[in-house]
Write a protein that holds these residues in place. Structure first.
Motif, short mmCIF file in Angstrom:
data_model
loop_
_atom_site.label_atom_id
_atom_site.label_comp_id
_atom_site.label_asym_id
_atom_site.label_seq_id
_atom_site.Cartn_x
_atom_site.Cartn_y
_atom_site.Cartn_z
N ALA A 221 0.82 -1.21 0.00
CA ALA A 221 0.00 0.00 0.00
C ALA A 221 0.86 1.26 0.00
N VAL A 222 1.92 1.26 0.81
CA VAL A 222 2.80 2.44 0.86
C VAL A 222 3.49 2.63 -0.49
N PHE A 223 4.02 1.55 -1.05
CA PHE A 223 4.73 1.67 -2.32
C PHE A 223 3.80 2.12 -3.44
N VAL A 224 2.59 1.53 -3.49
CA VAL A 224 1.64 1.88 -4.55
C VAL A 224 1.19 3.34 -4.39
N SER A 225 0.97 3.79 -3.15
CA SER A 225 0.55 5.18 -2.93
C SER A 225 1.61 6.17 -3.37
N VAL A 226 2.87 5.89 -3.00
CA VAL A 226 3.95 6.79 -3.39
C VAL A 226 4.13 6.79 -4.91
N ALA A 227 4.11 5.59 -5.51
CA ALA A 227 4.28 5.50 -6.96
C ALA A 227 3.12 6.16 -7.69
N SER A 228 1.89 6.00 -7.18
CA SER A 228 0.73 6.61 -7.82
C SER A 228 0.79 8.13 -7.75
N THR A 229 1.21 8.65 -6.59
CA THR A 229 1.30 10.11 -6.46
C THR A 229 2.37 10.67 -7.38
N LEU A 230 3.53 10.01 -7.41
CA LEU A 230 4.60 10.47 -8.30
C LEU A 230 4.16 10.40 -9.76
N GLY A 231 3.51 9.29 -10.13
CA GLY A 231 3.03 9.18 -11.50
C GLY A 231 1.99 10.22 -11.84
N TYR A 232 1.12 10.55 -10.89
CA TYR A 232 0.10 11.58 -11.10
C TYR A 232 0.75 12.92 -11.39
N VAL A 233 1.74 13.29 -10.58
CA VAL A 233 2.40 14.58 -10.77
C VAL A 233 3.12 14.64 -12.12
N LEU A 234 3.82 13.56 -12.47
CA LEU A 234 4.57 13.55 -13.73
C LEU A 234 3.64 13.55 -14.94
N ALA A 235 2.52 12.84 -14.84
CA ALA A 235 1.62 12.72 -15.99
C ALA A 235 0.74 13.94 -16.18
N PHE A 236 0.30 14.56 -15.07
CA PHE A 236 -0.69 15.62 -15.18
C PHE A 236 -0.19 16.98 -14.73
N GLY A 237 1.09 17.10 -14.44
CA GLY A 237 1.63 18.41 -14.12
C GLY A 237 1.47 19.37 -15.29
N ASN A 238 1.23 20.64 -14.98
CA ASN A 238 1.02 21.67 -16.01
C ASN A 238 -0.20 21.40 -16.89
N PHE A 239 -1.18 20.69 -16.35
CA PHE A 239 -2.39 20.38 -17.13
C PHE A 239 -3.18 21.66 -17.42
N ARG A 240 -3.63 21.78 -18.67
CA ARG A 240 -4.51 22.87 -19.09
C ARG A 240 -5.49 22.36 -20.13
N LEU A 241 -6.73 22.79 -20.00
CA LEU A 241 -7.76 22.52 -21.00
C LEU A 241 -8.28 23.84 -21.51
N THR A 242 -8.15 24.06 -22.81
CA THR A 242 -8.56 25.33 -23.40
C THR A 242 -9.46 25.09 -24.60
N ARG A 243 -10.29 26.09 -24.88
CA ARG A 243 -11.14 26.07 -26.08
C ARG A 243 -10.66 27.17 -27.02
N HIS A 244 -10.45 26.81 -28.28
CA HIS A 244 -9.94 27.75 -29.27
C HIS A 244 -11.06 28.20 -30.20
N THR A 245 -10.91 29.38 -30.73
CA THR A 245 -11.96 29.95 -31.58
C THR A 245 -12.12 29.19 -32.88
N GLU A 246 -11.13 28.39 -33.26
CA GLU A 246 -11.25 27.60 -34.49
C GLU A 246 -12.16 26.40 -34.32
N GLY A 247 -12.71 26.21 -33.11
CA GLY A 247 -13.62 25.09 -32.88
C GLY A 247 -12.93 23.85 -32.39
N THR A 248 -11.88 23.99 -31.58
CA THR A 248 -11.15 22.84 -31.06
C THR A 248 -10.96 22.98 -29.56
N LEU A 249 -10.81 21.82 -28.91
CA LEU A 249 -10.40 21.74 -27.51
C LEU A 249 -8.95 21.28 -27.48
N HIS A 250 -8.16 21.93 -26.65
CA HIS A 250 -6.73 21.64 -26.61
C HIS A 250 -6.34 21.25 -25.18
#
Length: 551
Positions: free
Chosen positions: A259-288
């Protein structure tokens, strides 16, 4: 003009800097086998290092051959990639079939200023067909390609040094693209990663994948090198310490460490995968969507291809009121799951945020107010309009329960499986000497089975609102899908032997988007027919027989 056309249609190569990327990737893939050759050759008195060096050289040559054998070109009608040495293969994708463009940059890519581009067409996504991959282009060329393919810009004259068409509206004499990583001016931010979201990392259980990868790599390395772990000092000491414990303490220790190993690995993976996440809508009709710290990824989705959204709540994430948000659209990878695939619109985050973003992302539903009233309205009227808008939203609308027959079916199936497992354990205990604690534990878990069955029933629900079919199901992973009825191309009604006895059916809405089919399980047959007829008016008319009432 002839020179311009020839330059646009000419076959072009990938960036020469990929000669560093691909050999390195081939060596990393073959690392377990190469290390095995080294260990096996050295331990047996042979020249294992020479075999390893030869293997590395072979991997480097194979990686370099990709640059010499891969070319691509962009025409006004097609995107073509030509690859292969012994077997030549040309992949052609019509430009009007392009649905999404993924731009990914791993660490080495970013160091060299490169990016990998994957073009999705929405066909055969589960078999990884219908996708065109270019690895690796320069970051600037990848940005130009994404804008050109998704915004359907006509090809414009370019200079021979650039060798690529530019977006509509750009000056003919100076075809420039936005620098990689820059933020376009005409965009609206819908969501951004917040530090508080990191608390959901341990509840994603993605660290289990890390445990499996590490265990698999270690097992293969030990197998290839013929290493006897029983002779390794630290392993012997750890095993001796572990064996001295009682059975219950051993189980508790394993669970705690995992449980400790999975929690630490999951948190680290979450930060690396989703850091700097942004969802934007562009006027050309796209989601980025952009995300990632070490490996950056940018996914662009055409809103006109969006057919709905999916709010998923795995059990652990639901316990802390978290959820994920995914897009139901053509051209995205769904087989890898919402967290890893390009369909993700919001990483694990507070459920309230997922619902808010879903309402912003969904195309304006029928019946939802599209603009403010033309005449001034009183506060009470404004509140009434806002309330109706919330009620009309498919992601917040109340769902219709599936009745007592579906409830009985949930308990029957749950207790049936539990009873079968308990009978097998009792038989093994009686005839094979299995420890008695196994069937005693199974018997003690009967209340948990009842809770699971009740939760599965509470998750069931459906609605037809604002032009969307809404369905919800699941317990270990509860999912709520809002599917636009205009995106439904057919309806399937299935009835098993036991469903016919209970007068239930499973209604499946077939669509070209997402998983190609979304179910409304264990619903009354009459209700299933009503949903299909109302969702796509006139489609079922040739198959329905109206009852004749005789007075």
């Amino acid at each position: 003009m002839i020179d311009v056309i020839e330059t646009t249609l000419a076959w072009r190569r990938l960036s020469p800097r990929m000669l560093v990327i691909h050999p390195f990737q081939e060596v990393v893939r073959a690392a377990p086998a190469l290390l095995g050759l080294l260990v096996a050759g050295t331990s047996s008195g042979g020249q294992g290092q020479w075999w390893s060096i030869g293997g590395v050289g072979l991997m480097v040559v194979l990686g370099m051959l990709r640059w010499f054998t891969t070319t691509y070109r962009i025409t006004p009608e097609h995107v073509q990639v030509r690859r292969g040495l012994l077997t030549r293969k040309v992949v052609t994708v019509p430009r009007d079939r392009v649905r999404t463009v993924d731009v990914t940059s791993h660490v080495l890519h970013r160091v060299l200023g490169l990016a990998r581009v994957e073009v999705g067409t929405g066909t055969s996504e589960r078999r990884r067909e219908g996708r065109l991959k270019l690895d690796a282009l320069t970051a600037a060329e990848a940005a130009r390609l994404r804008v050109e393919l998704l915004h359907r810009s006509p090809a414009a004259p370019v200079t021979p040094s650039e060798g690529a068409p530019v977006a509509e509206g750009a000056p003919v004499a100076a075809p420039v693209a936005p620098p990689a990583g820059s933020t376009p001016a005409a965009e609206t931010e819908l969501a951004r990663m917040r530090p508080a979201w990191v608390r959901f990392g341990p509840f994603t259980m993605s660290g289990l994948v890390t445990v499996g990868v590490i265990a698999g790599f270690a097992s293969r390395l030990v197998s290839e090198g013929n290493v006897d772990l029983g002779r390794v000092g630290p392993v012997q000491e750890t095993w001796r310490w572990f064996s001295a414990m009682s059975l219950l303490l051993e189980i508790a220790t394993v669970v705690l460490v995992l449980a400790v190993f999975v929690s630490v690995a999951s948190t680290l993976g979450y930060v690396l995968a989703f850091g700097n996440f942004r969802l934007t809508r562009h006027t050309e009709g796209t989601l980025h969507v952009t995300r990632g710290l070490l490996t950056t990824r940018a996914t662009t989705i055409e809103e006109r291809r969006l057919r709905g959204v999916e709010v998923s709540e795995p059990l652990l994430l639901r316990a802390v009121r978290g959820a994920r948000l995914s897009a139901v659209t053509t051209g995205l990878r769904t087989a890898q799951g919402s967290q890893r695939g390009g369909s993700m619109l919001l990483p694990p985050a507070p459920r309230a945020d997922a619902v808010s973003v879903a309402r912003l992302v969904l195309p304006r539903a029928a019946g939802t107010p599209s603009a403010a009233p033309a005449t001034p309205a009183s506060p009470a009227t404004s509140a009434s309009v806002a309330s109706s808008a919330v009620e009309a939203s498919p992601v917040t609308a109340d769902l219709t329960a599936h009745g007592p027959a579906a409830l009985r079916r949930r308990f029957t199936r749950a207790y049936g499986v539990h009873a079968l497992v308990l009978a097998v354990l009792l038989a093994l205990w009686w005839w094979a000497g299995l420890p008695s604690w196994t069937w005693l534990t199974a018997a003690a878990l009967l209340p948990l089975t009842a809770l699971l069955a009740a939760d599965r029933y509470r998750s069931l629900g459906h609605a037809l609102t604002s032009g969307y079919l809404v369905t919800r199901w699941g317990s270990l992973s509860r999912r709520r899908v809002a599917l636009e009825c205009d995106g439904v191309i057919g309806w399937n009604i299935e009835r098993s032997f036991f469903q016919r006895r209970a007068r239930l059916a499973t209604l499946t809405a077939t669509t070209a988007a997402g998983k190609q089919g979304y179910q409304v399980p264990d619903v009354d047959l009459a209700e299933a027919l009503r949903l299909a007829a109302a969702g796509t008016p006139g489609l079922l008319d040739p198959f329905l027989v109206k009852a004749q009432h005789v007075s």
